[in-house]
Design a protein around this motif. Structure first.
Motif, mmCIF file in Angstrom:
data_model
loop_
_atom_site.group_PDB
_atom_site.id
_atom_site.type_symbol
_atom_site.label_atom_id
_atom_site.label_comp_id
_atom_site.label_asym_id
_atom_site.label_seq_id
_atom_site.Cartn_x
_atom_site.Cartn_y
_atom_site.Cartn_z
ATOM 1 N N TRP A 81 0.853 -1.194 0.000
ATOM 2 C CA TRP A 81 0.000 0.000 0.000
ATOM 3 C C TRP A 81 0.878 1.229 0.000
ATOM 4 O O TRP A 81 2.065 1.128 -0.282
ATOM 5 C CB TRP A 81 -0.986 -0.059 1.152
ATOM 6 N N CYS A 82 0.326 2.413 0.292
ATOM 7 C CA CYS A 82 1.041 3.652 -0.033
ATOM 8 C C CYS A 82 2.425 3.732 0.584
ATOM 9 O O CYS A 82 3.401 4.063 -0.094
ATOM 10 C CB CYS A 82 0.212 4.874 0.338
ATOM 11 N N TYR A 83 2.560 3.429 1.892
ATOM 12 C CA TYR A 83 3.871 3.514 2.529
ATOM 13 C C TYR A 83 4.865 2.572 1.856
ATOM 14 O O TYR A 83 6.049 2.893 1.708
ATOM 15 C CB TYR A 83 3.777 3.140 4.007
ATOM 16 N N GLU A 84 4.389 1.394 1.474
ATOM 17 C CA GLU A 84 5.260 0.395 0.870
ATOM 18 C C GLU A 84 5.503 0.686 -0.606
ATOM 19 O O GLU A 84 6.642 0.645 -1.085
ATOM 20 C CB GLU A 84 4.636 -0.990 1.042
ATOM 21 N N MET A 85 4.436 0.957 -1.352
ATOM 22 C CA MET A 85 4.571 1.208 -2.787
ATOM 23 C C MET A 85 5.432 2.445 -3.049
ATOM 24 O O MET A 85 6.408 2.403 -3.808
ATOM 25 C CB MET A 85 3.193 1.378 -3.416
ATOM 26 N N ASN A 86 5.075 3.565 -2.432
ATOM 27 C CA ASN A 86 5.850 4.783 -2.635
ATOM 28 C C ASN A 86 7.189 4.736 -1.920
ATOM 29 O O ASN A 86 8.166 5.335 -2.375
ATOM 30 C CB ASN A 86 5.051 6.004 -2.170
ATOM 31 N N GLY A 87 7.259 4.002 -0.793
ATOM 32 C CA GLY A 87 8.532 3.871 -0.097
ATOM 33 C C GLY A 87 9.557 3.118 -0.921
ATOM 34 O O GLY A 87 10.716 3.538 -1.042
ATOM 35 N N LEU A 88 9.139 2.013 -1.525
ATOM 36 C CA LEU A 88 10.036 1.240 -2.379
ATOM 37 C C LEU A 88 10.401 2.031 -3.633
ATOM 38 O O LEU A 88 11.571 2.041 -4.047
ATOM 39 C CB LEU A 88 9.369 -0.080 -2.767
ATOM 40 N N VAL A 100 14.565 13.017 -4.596
ATOM 41 C CA VAL A 100 13.232 12.599 -4.146
ATOM 42 C C VAL A 100 12.990 13.085 -2.721
ATOM 43 O O VAL A 100 13.883 13.005 -1.869
ATOM 44 C CB VAL A 100 13.091 11.059 -4.173
ATOM 45 N N THR A 101 11.787 13.561 -2.474
ATOM 46 C CA THR A 101 11.372 13.925 -1.119
ATOM 47 C C THR A 101 10.080 13.194 -0.785
ATOM 48 O O THR A 101 9.132 13.201 -1.578
ATOM 49 C CB THR A 101 11.134 15.440 -0.988
ATOM 50 N N ARG A 102 10.066 12.546 0.373
ATOM 51 C CA ARG A 102 8.889 11.839 0.868
ATOM 52 C C ARG A 102 7.975 12.860 1.564
ATOM 53 O O ARG A 102 8.324 13.382 2.631
ATOM 54 C CB ARG A 102 9.308 10.735 1.839
ATOM 55 N N LEU A 103 6.817 13.115 0.980
ATOM 56 C CA LEU A 103 5.890 14.107 1.529
ATOM 57 C C LEU A 103 4.798 13.430 2.354
ATOM 58 O O LEU A 103 4.357 12.320 2.050
ATOM 59 C CB LEU A 103 5.243 14.914 0.404
ATOM 60 N N CYS A 104 4.367 14.120 3.380
ATOM 61 C CA CYS A 104 3.334 13.641 4.294
ATOM 62 C C CYS A 104 1.965 14.062 3.755
ATOM 63 O O CYS A 104 1.636 15.244 3.730
ATOM 64 C CB CYS A 104 3.575 14.241 5.679
ATOM 65 N N GLY A 105 1.173 13.103 3.295
ATOM 66 C CA GLY A 105 -0.123 13.394 2.695
ATOM 67 C C GLY A 105 -1.283 13.073 3.617
ATOM 68 O O GLY A 105 -1.113 12.558 4.727
ATOM 69 N N ALA A 106 -2.489 13.379 3.115
ATOM 70 C CA ALA A 106 -3.693 13.202 3.930
ATOM 71 C C ALA A 106 -4.860 12.847 3.015
ATOM 72 O O ALA A 106 -5.477 13.732 2.411
ATOM 73 C CB ALA A 106 -3.996 14.467 4.722
ATOM 74 N N LEU A 121 1.653 8.534 2.061
ATOM 75 C CA LEU A 121 2.991 8.943 1.633
ATOM 76 C C LEU A 121 2.930 9.250 0.150
ATOM 77 O O LEU A 121 2.435 8.443 -0.643
ATOM 78 C CB LEU A 121 3.998 7.818 1.892
ATOM 79 N N VAL A 122 3.404 10.418 -0.245
ATOM 80 C CA VAL A 122 3.451 10.808 -1.648
ATOM 81 C C VAL A 122 4.841 11.377 -1.920
ATOM 82 O O VAL A 122 5.547 11.776 -0.990
ATOM 83 C CB VAL A 122 2.322 11.828 -1.963
#
Length: 281
Positions: A81-88, A100-106, A121-122
């Protein structure tokens, strides 16, 4: 709001991990770091990896760390899911040399307010201009887009980025998307906030991921999505649906449609049945 620091860009894959990741998504190392290469990687990631939140739905252990996502998704036959997909994805881009910057989304902040900040995570990728990259929404964009307000059309699906309040931007999903929107700020990264939200998403009975199963995989024309026992094929031309009718049917669908090797599919089916009974009550 928390400003971006160098530590918040995340951790890159090792050289060996990067090679394994690129083999998994079927893409060679790009010869240049530009928007075209980023788009090719973004689309390949989404057609290789299935978006799925089975761990949260079943109460199985979950981690926000990209290293855990690599083990699960590249070495194992699972999605994320988002943390894993965008994290990888971020870890792979960093290894390739992208900024790349990991942004905190909502997700759904327009409905639920600031309570949901950190539930997504975006990624911001800086090239000739900032780009929004997101392989973690599930049924959203398949290629990165300029990080600016405006209309977006991909494969016939319509999206947009609009200004929200207090410097937030709002990504509005297409009409059939499971998530209506998510908010983000181009300069807001908060790893602690996302780590804290992980607990709510994976353990709280009110989390959208603990009380419903969602699985999504993209292809060239659209995507196929499983929500509980309803399998939907979504293209710009329309939607078709069929019902999953048994544990064996579910196991076959996860394996052949979504390319997932899921442990204990019978237990997953039992929980789906419980959720469907509760919804009908």
């Amino acid at each position: 709001m928390t400003r971006i620091s160098s530590s918040e860009s995340g951790t890159a894959l090792t050289s060996g991990q990067l090679d394994a990741y690129l083999t998994r998504i079927g893409v060679d190392r790009p010869v240049s770091l530009d928007a075209g290469s980023l788009s090719k990687l973004h689309r390949a990631h989404l057609t290789a990896f299935t978006w799925e939140a089975l761990d949260a739905f079943m109460g199985w252990p979950s981690s926000i760390a990209p290293s855990a996502a690599f083990a699960k998704m590249v070495e194992g036959k699972r999605g994320g899911w988002c943390y894993e997909m965008n994290g990888l994805f971020a870890a792979a881009l960093l290894a390739l040399g992208f900024r790349v910057t990991r942004l905190c989304g909502a997700v759904d902040r327009e409905i639920m307010g600031d309570l949901v900040i950190g539930n997504h995570l975006v990624l911001r990728v800086d090239l000739d201009r900032p780009y929004l990259a997101d392989v973690g929404l599930g049924d959203g964009i398949v290629e990165p887009v300029p990080l600016a307000a405006g209309l977006i059309s991909q494969r016939g699906f319509e999206f947009s980025i609009v200004s929200a309040d207090d410097g937030w931007l709002r990504f509005k999903n297409h009409a059939h998307g499971m998530a209506h929107s998510f908010d983000f700020r181009p300069d807001y990264a908060d790893e602690a906030k996302m780590a804290a939200t992980l607990g709510w998403l994976t353990q709280d009975p009110g989390s959208p991921f603990t009380n419903a199963l969602a699985v999504i995989l993209h292809d060239e024309d659209g995507y196929v999505a499983l929500k509980n026992d309803c399998l939907r094929r979504v293209t710009v031309g329309g939607i078709s649906e069929q019902r999953i009718t048994s544990a064996d049917h579910l196991a076959d669908t996860l394996r052949t449609v979504f390319n997932l090797d899921v442990p204990k599919p019978g237990s997953v089916w039992e929980k789906i049945q419980t959720v469907c009974r509760d919804e009908a009550a």
